[in-house]
Design an enzyme around this catalytic site. Structure first.
Site, short mmCIF file in Angstrom:
data_model
loop_
_atom_site.label_atom_id
_atom_site.label_comp_id
_atom_site.label_asym_id
_atom_site.label_seq_id
_atom_site.Cartn_x
_atom_site.Cartn_y
_atom_site.Cartn_z
N LYS A 62 0.86 -1.04 -0.15
CA LYS A 62 0.19 -0.12 -0.11
C LYS A 62 0.87 1.16 -0.14
O LYS A 62 1.74 1.33 0.89
CB LYS A 62 -0.93 0.12 1.14
CG LYS A 62 -1.76 1.20 1.36
CD LYS A 62 -2.75 1.11 2.46
CE LYS A 62 -3.69 2.23 2.55
NZ LYS A 62 -4.52 2.31 3.72
N LYS A 111 -2.26 -1.50 -4.10
CA LYS A 111 -2.82 -0.18 -3.96
C LYS A 111 -2.11 0.87 -3.78
O LYS A 111 -1.11 0.79 -3.03
CB LYS A 111 -3.70 -0.45 -2.44
CG LYS A 111 -4.60 0.65 -2.09
CD LYS A 111 -5.07 0.55 -0.91
CE LYS A 111 -5.97 1.94 -0.38
NZ LYS A 111 -6.38 1.47 0.75
#
Ligand code: PBG
Length: 319
Positions: A188, A241
């Site tokens: 992330k 992400k």
């Protein structure tokens, strides 16, 4: 050399011919729908930063899900938005997420319930930790167990604390939730593409930024190491992400690991596509085109706010 050349165009001649030659598939069962749940009943509040995305109460969630499940949706990702701040709000057995789990279990027993586990919507400062890394992991593990107890199938830790998957896996096993799996946000990145979400989940940091725990956008090797670590710690699947600016990470993770891979088409990407369509310089099928790109890069599943749109419009990428 002969004058022979390859004729590709016959394979593009009609819609049916094109469809029969597709190398990548993309359908509703590849999608995970992220939703923001709030307390109460009959609540459906528009989110200024995200067109067609609402904060909804558990009963409204159920009625909204009916056509989506009919269209083939297999998984939802729940984000709780509390009325007041405080970590204990995340642990309340009647919190919005706990209630939503019960409602979904009751109405759609087959639907996969994934719960995001982070504390940035609950802390006063809007950060994903309480200062100490390991103490934060203990809290994340408690929240994960309480969601598992309520009936969540899958836990998705997104705080980017070191060891969070290990803490959560251990706690789940200890409490008897051996079959609750972990889908970790392994890679992330600290990203400006999260802007609209922070408005939706009321979790913008009150000071500073998240660069002290989320990843630097320049580091693909570190992303692979993060993924490796989460797999060793017990993640069954992993999330990358954001998605669009990180296609190389998706592709490299796909080549390296035979595991379910999820791409998160985040709020800023959602907004960017809608804004270009609204501005009139892109056809609405840039949405399907973009999501196909994530599948082509190697994502098995895509977390996307476009689920209701796709349920209506379809997946074909054909006029
Ligand atoms: C919370 C969290 C965020 C997102 C998912 N979980 C925001 C953040 O890390 O600041 C972003 C999702 C999106 O932008 O759609 N930790």
């Amino acid at each position: 050399m002969s004058n022979a050349f390859v004729r590709f165009r016959p394979g593009r001649e009609t819609r049916d011919i094109r469809m029969s030659r597709r190398e990548t598939s993309f359908s509703m069962s590849d999608c995970i729908w992220p939703v923001f749940v709030v307390d109460g009943t009959s609540r459906c509040e528009a989110i200024g930063s995200m067109e067609n995305v609402n904060r909804i109460s558990p009963d409204v969630l159920v009625s909204t899900l009916i056509p989506l499940v009919k269209a083939g949706l297999s998984s939802v990702l729940l984000f709780g938005v509390p009325e007041k701040k405080g970590i204990e709000e995340a642990l309340r057995p009647d919190s919005p997420v706990h209630q939503a789990i019960a409602y979904i279990r009751n109405s759609f027993p087959s639907l996969e319930i994934i719960c995001d586990v982070c504390i940035c919507s609950f802390t006063l400062d809007g950060h994903c930790h309480i200062g100490d890394n390991d103490a934060t992991c203990e809290i994340l593990a408690r929240i994960a167990c309480s969601y598992a107890h309520a009936g969540a199938h899958t836990i998705a830790p997104s705080a980017m604390m070191d060891g969070q998957v290990k803490y959560i896996r251990k706690a789940l096993d200890r409490e008897g939730f051996k079959r609750t799996s972990i889908m970790s946000y392994a890679a992330k990145f600290a990203s400006y593409f999260y802007g609209p979400f922070r408005d939706a989940a009321d979790c913008a940091p009150k000071f500073g930024n998240r660069r002290g725990y989320q990843m630097d956008c320049a580091n693909p090797r570190e992303a692979l190491a993060e993924i490796e670590a989460d797999l060793i710690e017990g993640a069954a699947s992993i999330i990358i992400k954001p998605a669009l600016a990180y296609l190389d990470i998706i592709q490299r993770a796909r080549q390296r690991h035979e595991i379910p891979l999820v791409a998160y088409n985040v709020s800023g990407e959602y907004r960017m596509l809608l804004d270009s369509i609204r501005a009139g310089y892109a056809h609405k099928q840039i949405i399907q085109e973009t999501l196909f790109g994530l599948k082509r890069a190697g994502a098995d599943r895509i977390i996307t706010y476009f689920v209701p749109y796709l349920a209506q419009e379809g997946f074909e990428y054909e006029d």
